[in-house]
Write a protein that holds these residues in place. Sequence first.
Motif, PDB file in Angstrom:
ATOM      1  N   ARG A  95       5.112   2.282  -7.607  1.00 40.27           N
ATOM      2  CA  ARG A  95       5.227   2.737  -6.212  1.00 40.27           C
ATOM      3  C   ARG A  95       5.809   1.653  -5.315  1.00 40.27           C
ATOM      4  O   ARG A  95       6.654   1.910  -4.452  1.00 40.27           O
ATOM      5  CB  ARG A  95       3.869   3.180  -5.682  1.00 40.27           C
ATOM      6  N   GLU A  96       5.335   0.436  -5.513  1.00 41.46           N
ATOM      7  CA  GLU A  96       5.827  -0.677  -4.703  1.00 41.46           C
ATOM      8  C   GLU A  96       7.310  -0.923  -4.952  1.00 41.46           C
ATOM      9  O   GLU A  96       8.060  -1.250  -4.027  1.00 41.46           O
ATOM     10  CB  GLU A  96       5.024  -1.941  -4.997  1.00 41.46           C
ATOM     11  N   LYS A 139       9.181   1.744  -3.062  1.00 44.84           N
ATOM     12  CA  LYS A 139       9.138   1.501  -1.611  1.00 44.84           C
ATOM     13  C   LYS A 139      10.206   0.506  -1.166  1.00 44.84           C
ATOM     14  O   LYS A 139      10.643   0.536  -0.017  1.00 44.84           O
ATOM     15  CB  LYS A 139       7.753   0.977  -1.213  1.00 44.84           C
ATOM     16  N   ARG A 171      12.388   4.074   2.910  1.00 42.87           N
ATOM     17  CA  ARG A 171      11.519   3.935   4.079  1.00 42.87           C
ATOM     18  C   ARG A 171      10.937   5.280   4.501  1.00 42.87           C
ATOM     19  O   ARG A 171       9.832   5.346   5.012  1.00 42.87           O
ATOM     20  CB  ARG A 171      12.296   3.325   5.243  1.00 42.87           C
ATOM     21  N   LEU A 203       7.276   8.721   4.391  1.00 42.95           N
ATOM     22  CA  LEU A 203       7.512   8.412   2.980  1.00 42.95           C
ATOM     23  C   LEU A 203       6.404   9.009   2.117  1.00 42.95           C
ATOM     24  O   LEU A 203       5.228   8.752   2.321  1.00 42.95           O
ATOM     25  CB  LEU A 203       7.572   6.893   2.767  1.00 42.95           C
TER      26      LEU A 203
END
Length: 217
Positions: free
Chosen positions: A50-51, A54, A58, A32
């Motif tokens: 970013r989180e 995510k 994956r 990733l």
Amino acid sequence: MSDSMTGYGTAEIQAEGWRCLIEIRSVNQRFLDIRLKLPSGYQSQEKVYREKIKGFCRRGKVECLVKIEPLDGENGWSLDEDRMSEVNQLIQLFEKTSKNPLNLQLRDLMQLDVVKNQGTDLDPEAGIELIERCLESALLEFKKMKYQEGEAHCKDLNQRRSTCSKMLNELEKEAVSEIKDFLQHFSTEQVLIENHRVCVPGLIDMFVDPVSKAPTC
């Protein structure tokens, strides 16, 4: 069904005279890798965004572009056409009298009130909220496309597996048929050999062991 690593999502939200546009795209990659391009002043929120991304990926190389810009006619720069006409007449008079060209820059036009900034800066908290709403919409579209791509890949794999299975069945049937023909032919030859053994005693043995069975002079 697993999602594909390839996907694309976009969203646009307008609020308080501003527009937020977000594009997310991803391609195949073993690990990733998220790359964010944020407007000036919002780099502190990069970890948060970013989180969020995510949660939808994956693996794969993910690029996310975030833009915030004023809506046309509501924010940004505007031109006062009446004031520009007045200034233009003065410029022509000046150049005619002095016989020298007059070069004006943007700051000169601003000082002459020809060009104005009629908007206000976007409140940072309002900008963050606008980006988060837009990002959520873009990610939902992104996830939908990843699912559709994964479904298409699975369908393609199933079709290929079905084709290979049919080919194997046909090869198996052909092999069985050839073995049956061979055994039938072998059985027929064996019967012929046995018949010759009965009709001509010792002839078959001579062919099998021609040295020991050969007649002597």
